[in-house]
Design a protein around this motif. Structure first.
Motif, PDB file in Angstrom:
ATOM      1  N   HIS A 150       0.839  -1.190   0.000  1.00 25.63           N
ATOM      2  CA  HIS A 150       0.000   0.000   0.000  1.00 25.63           C
ATOM      3  C   HIS A 150       0.877   1.244   0.000  1.00 25.63           C
ATOM      4  CE1 HIS A 150      -3.794  -1.974   0.369  1.00 25.63           C
ATOM      5  NE2 HIS A 150      -3.362  -2.711   1.362  1.00 25.63           N
TER       6      HIS A 150
ATOM      7  N   LEU B 175       1.265   6.036   3.781  1.00 29.11           N
ATOM      8  CA  LEU B 175       0.404   7.147   4.163  1.00 29.11           C
ATOM      9  C   LEU B 175       0.984   7.856   5.375  1.00 29.11           C
ATOM     10  CD1 LEU B 175      -3.019   5.271   3.899  1.00 29.11           C
ATOM     11  CD2 LEU B 175      -2.139   6.957   2.302  1.00 29.11           C
TER      12      LEU B 175
ATOM     13  N   LEU C  49      -3.367  10.674   8.331  1.00 31.14           N
ATOM     14  CA  LEU C  49      -4.484  10.087   7.577  1.00 31.14           C
ATOM     15  C   LEU C  49      -5.019   8.850   8.301  1.00 31.14           C
ATOM     16  CD1 LEU C  49      -3.373  10.472   3.854  1.00 31.14           C
ATOM     17  CD2 LEU C  49      -5.226  11.640   5.023  1.00 31.14           C
TER      18      LEU C  49
ATOM     19  N   LYS D  11      -7.930   7.046  10.788  1.00 30.02           N
ATOM     20  CA  LYS D  11      -9.311   7.100  11.255  1.00 30.02           C
ATOM     21  C   LYS D  11      -9.563   5.937  12.183  1.00 30.02           C
ATOM     22  CE  LYS D  11     -12.658   8.874   9.072  1.00 30.02           C
ATOM     23  NZ  LYS D  11     -12.681  10.312   9.011  1.00 30.02           N
TER      24      LYS D  11
ATOM     25  N   LEU E 211      -7.002  11.333  -2.489  1.00 29.99           N
ATOM     26  CA  LEU E 211      -6.469  10.003  -2.174  1.00 29.99           C
ATOM     27  C   LEU E 211      -6.756   9.097  -3.362  1.00 29.99           C
ATOM     28  CD1 LEU E 211      -7.746   9.823   1.511  1.00 29.99           C
ATOM     29  CD2 LEU E 211      -5.360  10.030   0.789  1.00 29.99           C
TER      30      LEU E 211
ATOM     31  N   GLU F  13      -9.398  -5.493   1.101  1.00 35.72           N
ATOM     32  CA  GLU F  13      -8.253  -5.935   1.885  1.00 35.72           C
ATOM     33  C   GLU F  13      -7.582  -4.769   2.583  1.00 35.72           C
ATOM     34  OE1 GLU F  13      -6.633  -9.659  -0.778  1.00 35.72           O
ATOM     35  OE2 GLU F  13      -5.650  -7.725  -0.911  1.00 35.72           O
ATOM     36  N   CYS F  14      -6.942  -5.070   3.669  1.00 40.13           N
ATOM     37  CA  CYS F  14      -6.072  -4.085   4.294  1.00 40.13           C
ATOM     38  C   CYS F  14      -4.850  -4.826   4.818  1.00 40.13           C
ATOM     39  CB  CYS F  14      -6.801  -3.347   5.415  1.00 40.13           C
ATOM     40  SG  CYS F  14      -7.389  -4.397   6.714  1.00 40.13           S
ATOM     41  N   THR F  15      -3.847  -4.063   5.153  1.00 39.42           N
ATOM     42  CA  THR F  15      -2.599  -4.644   5.637  1.00 39.42           C
ATOM     43  C   THR F  15      -2.413  -4.264   7.096  1.00 39.42           C
ATOM     44  OG1 THR F  15      -1.662  -4.367   3.447  1.00 39.42           O
ATOM     45  CG2 THR F  15      -0.109  -4.753   5.229  1.00 39.42           C
TER      46      THR F  15
ATOM     47  N   GLU G 183      -3.374  -1.129  13.957  1.00 41.01           N
ATOM     48  CA  GLU G 183      -3.589  -0.205  12.845  1.00 41.01           C
ATOM     49  C   GLU G 183      -3.517  -0.960  11.535  1.00 41.01           C
ATOM     50  OE1 GLU G 183      -2.002   3.990  14.694  1.00 41.01           O
ATOM     51  OE2 GLU G 183      -1.211   3.329  12.756  1.00 41.01           O
TER      52      GLU G 183
ATOM     53  N   THR H 295      -3.855  -0.593   7.211  1.00 42.70           N
ATOM     54  CA  THR H 295      -3.683   0.392   6.144  1.00 42.70           C
ATOM     55  C   THR H 295      -4.370  -0.072   4.870  1.00 42.70           C
ATOM     56  OG1 THR H 295      -1.533   0.913   7.082  1.00 42.70           O
ATOM     57  CG2 THR H 295      -1.967   1.751   4.902  1.00 42.70           C
ATOM     58  N   THR H 296      -5.137   0.843   4.258  1.00 42.90           N
ATOM     59  CA  THR H 296      -5.658   0.607   2.908  1.00 42.90           C
ATOM     60  C   THR H 296      -5.013   1.649   2.001  1.00 42.90           C
ATOM     61  OG1 THR H 296      -7.512   2.144   3.010  1.00 42.90           O
ATOM     62  CG2 THR H 296      -7.904  -0.037   3.926  1.00 42.90           C
ATOM     63  N   ASP H 297      -5.458   1.694   0.740  1.00 39.88           N
ATOM     64  CA  ASP H 297      -4.888   2.694  -0.166  1.00 39.88           C
ATOM     65  C   ASP H 297      -5.239   4.105   0.276  1.00 39.88           C
ATOM     66  OD1 ASP H 297      -3.591   0.998  -1.917  1.00 39.88           O
ATOM     67  OD2 ASP H 297      -5.423   0.588  -3.032  1.00 39.88           O
ATOM     68  N   LYS H 298      -6.356   4.266   0.996  1.00 44.08           N
ATOM     69  CA  LYS H 298      -6.857   5.614   1.270  1.00 44.08           C
ATOM     70  C   LYS H 298      -6.658   6.085   2.693  1.00 44.08           C
ATOM     71  CE  LYS H 298     -10.161   6.882  -2.230  1.00 44.08           C
ATOM     72  NZ  LYS H 298     -11.455   7.528  -2.475  1.00 44.08           N
ATOM     73  N   ALA H 299      -6.475   5.198   3.642  1.00 41.33           N
ATOM     74  CA  ALA H 299      -6.391   5.658   5.035  1.00 41.33           C
ATOM     75  C   ALA H 299      -5.771   4.596   5.925  1.00 41.33           C
ATOM     76  CB  ALA H 299      -7.779   6.018   5.561  1.00 41.33           C
ATOM     77  N   ILE H 300      -5.395   5.067   7.121  1.00 45.58           N
ATOM     78  CA  ILE H 300      -4.958   4.159   8.179  1.00 45.58           C
ATOM     79  C   ILE H 300      -6.165   4.011   9.113  1.00 45.58           C
ATOM     80  CG2 ILE H 300      -3.341   3.839  10.084  1.00 45.58           C
ATOM     81  CD1 ILE H 300      -1.596   6.055   8.577  1.00 45.58           C
ATOM     82  N   PHE H 301      -6.562   2.789   9.401  1.00 45.98           N
ATOM     83  CA  PHE H 301      -7.723   2.574  10.257  1.00 45.98           C
ATOM     84  C   PHE H 301      -7.285   1.933  11.567  1.00 45.98           C
ATOM     85  CE2 PHE H 301      -9.646   2.667   6.022  1.00 45.98           C
ATOM     86  CZ  PHE H 301     -10.728   3.523   6.233  1.00 45.98           C
ATOM     87  N   GLU H 302      -7.744   2.522  12.670  1.00 50.91           N
ATOM     88  CA  GLU H 302      -7.436   1.973  13.987  1.00 50.91           C
ATOM     89  C   GLU H 302      -8.587   1.052  14.395  1.00 50.91           C
ATOM     90  OE1 GLU H 302      -5.264   4.470  17.239  1.00 50.91           O
ATOM     91  OE2 GLU H 302      -7.418   4.548  17.602  1.00 50.91           O
TER      92      GLU H 302
ATOM     93  N   VAL I  73      -1.978  -9.510   5.134  1.00 54.12           N
ATOM     94  CA  VAL I  73      -3.101  -8.907   4.411  1.00 54.12           C
ATOM     95  C   VAL I  73      -4.370  -9.592   4.886  1.00 54.12           C
ATOM     96  CG1 VAL I  73      -4.148  -8.565   2.142  1.00 54.12           C
ATOM     97  CG2 VAL I  73      -1.675  -8.350   2.426  1.00 54.12           C
TER      98      VAL I  73
END
Lengths: 288, 81
Positions: free
Chosen positions: A5, A8, A12, A14, A233, B17-19, B39, B41-48, B67
């Protein structure tokens, strides 16, 4: 298995909500075959908004006749607009209990009026079913004044049209669109005086800060009063790459500078999107 | 009772998918409900990802750089009840 990926920056980030409302919202929308830009554009705020019970409806189908290089909505040959779609959107808004509804659409250059009549029908039917205030986020209708007026006649509370990027990058980011045409649309909305004119800008596509300020000046001159500025993004690796991640402090500077230049209300931040917290935005802008 | 922690919906397309970027706790740690676990990670954001349970983290199923898909088991928590 490892994924690669994009790296980032830490801002960024959430937090995923724990509640269960999101799936109910998704099921309700699926059940009525109603599209949202939240899902089609793979919005990173989706969890947060669905959890709050809000969504931005996307009408005129889910196939777009343009090929903007930043957008995840699929292109191709769209089907004729479904006559019952405004009614289904109104029903979804009613079941969600929304008091403020945002309606956007794909671009339909294949239709004679660009889908304006369909837009107007959706505004009227949503208001009749819910009593809600309605914000529209429309395509440029190829600049057709009659199409813009048809939407205005349905009396949306806020009329949003995104300029998206700075003029220098239009050919790369928004092929088929024209910066001056988008400004003229906003000017027409402002002159009509019935809806609050709003626009939106993405940063991170290769623009310079001075170009951001020039766009703000142009929008203010056109009569725009509300503006959103957010980080671009990349929806998939097939879309334009992110040229820079703008730091939160610079987003704050954009906001301050924009207000100084005459914009009445600005949301500026990495995750700001054009209809993010739209109800609060309108409440704030209309009392300023 | 041992409870599986599964990857919650990311809000993007289902099955997305996320990593796993990193775990914010270690096996053996006491966890409160809603504590940040990891945490992603996707292409658009980091998600907690917040913990759905209170208890003790007994297993991390999806280690760093793994993944995972929405619904995949990522950890096991021994809950207090």
């Amino acid at each position: 298995m490892k994924a690669s990926h994009t790296r980032l920056p830490p801002w960024l980030k959430k937090r995923l909500p724990r509640g269960g409302r999101m799936n109910k919202v998704r099921d309700l929308l699926d059940g009525l075959d109603v599209h949202t830009v939240c899902q089609s554009a793979r919005c990173p705020n989706l969890c947060e908004c669905f959890e709050r019970g809000t969504a931005t409806f996307m009408i005129l189908g889910d196939v777009c006749t343009r090929n903007c290089r930043f957008c995840a909505v699929g292109g191709g040959e769209p089907a004729p607009p479904a006559a019952d779609e405004p009614g289904r959107v109104a029903e979804a808004a009613r079941r969600l209990g929304l008091s403020y509804v945002v309606i956007t659409s794909v671009t339909r250059d294949d239709l004679r009026d660009g889908g304006a009549a369909h837009f107007a029908a959706a505004v009227r039917q949503v208001r009749a079913a819910t009593g809600a205030q309605v914000e529209v986020l429309t395509p440029d209708f190829l600049g057709d004044p009659a199409a813009i007026d048809a939407v205005l006649e349905a009396e949306p509370t806020v009329y949003n049209h995104n300029v998206e990027t700075v003029p220098r990058l239009y050919h790369k980011v928004r092929p088929g669109a024209q910066y001056a045409r988008s400004l003229r649309l906003i000017e027409r909305v402002a002159r009509a005086g019935t809806a609050l004119p709003k626009s939106g800008l993405m940063v991170g596509l290769g623009e310079a800060d001075d170009e951001v300020y020039s766009v703000i000046d142009d929008l203010v001159a056109a009569g725009c009063r509300m503006l959103t500025i957010g980080q671009y993004l990349q929806p998939t690796r097939g879309h334009l790459a992110v040229e820079r991640f703008v730091r939160p402090e610079l987003f704050d500077i954009y906001r301050e500078e924009g207000l100084r230049r005459g914009m009445r209300w600005i949301a500026s931040g990495p995750f700001v999107r054009s209809s993010y917290c739209a109800e609060a935005a309108f409440a704030s802008a209309s009392t300023t | 009772m041992r409870q599986d922690v599964v990857m919650p919906p990311l809000g993007e397309d289902a099955g997305n998918e996320c990593t796993v970027s990193f775990w914010q706790c270690e096996v053996g740690d006491r966890i409160n409900e809603d504590d940040p676990l990891a945490e992603m990670t996707t292409d658009k954001a980091i998600f907690e990802v917040p913990s759905p349970f209170a208890g003790k983290l007994v297993q991390i199923v999806a280690g760093e750089n793994a993944v995972v898909k929405v619904g995949d088991k990522i950890a096991v928590i021994e809950t207090d009840e």
